[in-house]
Write a protein that holds these residues in place. Structure first.
Motif, PDB file in Angstrom:
ATOM      1  N   ALA A  43       0.858  -1.175   0.000  1.00 36.55           N
ATOM      2  CA  ALA A  43       0.000   0.000   0.000  1.00 36.55           C
ATOM      3  C   ALA A  43       0.899   1.231   0.000  1.00 36.55           C
ATOM      4  CB  ALA A  43      -0.915   0.008   1.218  1.00 36.55           C
ATOM      5  N   ILE A  44       0.578   2.165  -0.869  1.00 34.35           N
ATOM      6  CA  ILE A  44       1.420   3.356  -1.022  1.00 34.35           C
ATOM      7  C   ILE A  44       0.526   4.593  -1.089  1.00 34.35           C
ATOM      8  CG2 ILE A  44       1.493   2.935  -3.522  1.00 34.35           C
ATOM      9  CD1 ILE A  44       4.250   4.257  -3.531  1.00 34.35           C
ATOM     10  N   TYR A  45       0.817   5.585  -0.255  1.00 32.27           N
ATOM     11  CA  TYR A  45       0.014   6.801  -0.278  1.00 32.27           C
ATOM     12  C   TYR A  45       0.361   7.636  -1.502  1.00 32.27           C
ATOM     13  CZ  TYR A  45       4.129   9.369   1.485  1.00 32.27           C
ATOM     14  OH  TYR A  45       5.373   9.927   1.634  1.00 32.27           O
ATOM     15  N   LEU A  46      -0.622   8.347  -2.024  1.00 32.08           N
ATOM     16  CA  LEU A  46      -0.415   9.265  -3.146  1.00 32.08           C
ATOM     17  C   LEU A  46      -0.167  10.642  -2.543  1.00 32.08           C
ATOM     18  CD1 LEU A  46      -3.186   7.936  -5.566  1.00 32.08           C
ATOM     19  CD2 LEU A  46      -0.765   7.289  -5.423  1.00 32.08           C
ATOM     20  N   SER A  47       1.038  11.135  -2.716  1.00 38.68           N
ATOM     21  CA  SER A  47       1.556  12.234  -1.902  1.00 38.68           C
ATOM     22  C   SER A  47       0.932  13.594  -2.198  1.00 38.68           C
ATOM     23  CB  SER A  47       3.076  12.333  -2.082  1.00 38.68           C
ATOM     24  OG  SER A  47       3.428  12.302  -3.456  1.00 38.68           O
ATOM     25  N   MET A  48       0.804  14.373  -1.113  1.00 39.35           N
ATOM     26  CA  MET A  48       0.467  15.786  -1.203  1.00 39.35           C
ATOM     27  C   MET A  48       1.766  16.585  -1.302  1.00 39.35           C
ATOM     28  SD  MET A  48      -2.807  16.239   1.374  1.00 39.35           S
ATOM     29  CE  MET A  48      -1.961  15.751   2.871  1.00 39.35           C
ATOM     30  N   ASN A  49       1.627  17.892  -1.467  1.00 34.42           N
ATOM     31  CA  ASN A  49       2.789  18.735  -1.703  1.00 34.42           C
ATOM     32  C   ASN A  49       3.742  18.791  -0.509  1.00 34.42           C
ATOM     33  OD1 ASN A  49       4.307  20.743  -3.268  1.00 34.42           O
ATOM     34  ND2 ASN A  49       3.566  22.218  -1.756  1.00 34.42           N
ATOM     35  N   THR A  92       5.837  10.256  -3.740  1.00 35.57           N
ATOM     36  CA  THR A  92       5.853   8.804  -3.940  1.00 35.57           C
ATOM     37  C   THR A  92       5.670   8.379  -5.395  1.00 35.57           C
ATOM     38  OG1 THR A  92       3.468   8.681  -3.483  1.00 35.57           O
ATOM     39  CG2 THR A  92       4.975   8.336  -1.609  1.00 35.57           C
ATOM     40  N   GLN A  93       5.684   9.313  -6.324  1.00 37.56           N
ATOM     41  CA  GLN A  93       5.412   8.942  -7.716  1.00 37.56           C
ATOM     42  C   GLN A  93       6.455   7.975  -8.275  1.00 37.56           C
ATOM     43  OE1 GLN A  93       4.589  12.276 -10.339  1.00 37.56           O
ATOM     44  NE2 GLN A  93       2.409  11.951  -9.977  1.00 37.56           N
ATOM     45  N   SER A  94       7.710   8.200  -7.979  1.00 43.46           N
ATOM     46  CA  SER A  94       8.756   7.303  -8.485  1.00 43.46           C
ATOM     47  C   SER A  94       8.617   5.912  -7.875  1.00 43.46           C
ATOM     48  CB  SER A  94      10.143   7.877  -8.183  1.00 43.46           C
ATOM     49  OG  SER A  94      10.360   9.065  -8.912  1.00 43.46           O
ATOM     50  N   VAL A 132      -3.814   1.750  -3.031  1.00 38.44           N
ATOM     51  CA  VAL A 132      -3.735   3.166  -2.663  1.00 38.44           C
ATOM     52  C   VAL A 132      -4.906   3.527  -1.762  1.00 38.44           C
ATOM     53  CG1 VAL A 132      -2.468   3.812  -4.742  1.00 38.44           C
ATOM     54  CG2 VAL A 132      -4.981   3.877  -4.751  1.00 38.44           C
ATOM     55  N   PRO A 133      -4.746   4.570  -0.933  1.00 38.02           N
ATOM     56  CA  PRO A 133      -5.802   4.933   0.013  1.00 38.02           C
ATOM     57  C   PRO A 133      -7.039   5.504  -0.684  1.00 38.02           C
ATOM     58  CG  PRO A 133      -3.679   5.888   0.647  1.00 38.02           C
ATOM     59  CD  PRO A 133      -3.541   5.394  -0.747  1.00 38.02           C
TER      60      PRO A 133
END
Length: 204
Positions: A57-63, A68-70, A84-85
């Protein structure tokens, strides 16, 4: 009366730390965030928990979070199942649902937090609690080197990690991703706050 005041004291300490940490994160330059994200990403890619994970599970990052895109691109290209959450606006509920590929990611709608997530009505995605999880990459506002975490106050991750422990055996490993400025000596905690297995920061 004293016992009743303890949670209030902890809540106040948490609120103060959140306020301080948000100001610190706001002061970080885009260049610093990008460089630290690059370092943390490489450390995660080399970490045994990540290398050995098949379902993560990987969070999709805020600024204001480690980008976490890479990591998402690497995980998908290497054949790992990525979850993903998905946050539900009417409470503290969060689930983790499967992201199929990068095209799937590109099509995800934006939330009011300006992050992508699967729609609440998208009920056809596999659920991580049914598929199994080896690893969860966890965001937060502040962390200690020993794995204590301060979230944003909604309880999403604490609730989900507790649910993982009760449903999955063995439970997933947990790795926090942090800017160096997010590492502190102490975090006030309640009994329900979940500790993490490891914290990855540029100098930690």
């Amino acid at each position: 009366m004293e016992a009743m005041g303890v949670p209030t004291t902890i809540q106040a300490a948490k609120a103060a730390l959140r306020k301080d940490m948000k100001a610190i994160l706001k002061s970080l330059s885009p260049e610093s965030k990008a460089e630290q994200s690059k370092i943390v990403t490489q450390r995660v890619l080399n970490h045994a928990h990540y290398v050995n994970a098949r379902n993560l599970a990987i969070y999709l990052s805020m600024n204001d979070e480690i980008n976490t895109q890479s990591l998402l691109k690497d995980a998908l290209s290497s054949g790992k199942k990525c979850f993903v959450p998905r946050y539900f606006a009417d409470g503290r509920a969060m689930d983790m649902v499967e992201l199929m590929d990068l095209d799937d990611y590109d099509r995800l709608p934006l939330t009011r937090w300006n992050i992508k997530q699967p729609h609440e009505q998208d009920t056809h995605r596999p659920d991580a609690l049914k598929s199994g999880l080896d690893l969860i990459l966890v965001p937060g506002l502040a962390f200690t080197a020993s794995g204590q975490r301060l979230g944003r106050g909604k309880g999403y991750y604490d609730t989900y990690l507790q649910k993982c422990k009760s449903i999955l055996s063995p439970g997933p490993q947990t790795l926090a991703l942090a800017f160096q400025e997010q590492i502190v000596d102490h975090i006030p905690t309640h009994d329900h706050d979940q500790s993490l297995d490891a914290v990855i920061a540029p100098n930690l």
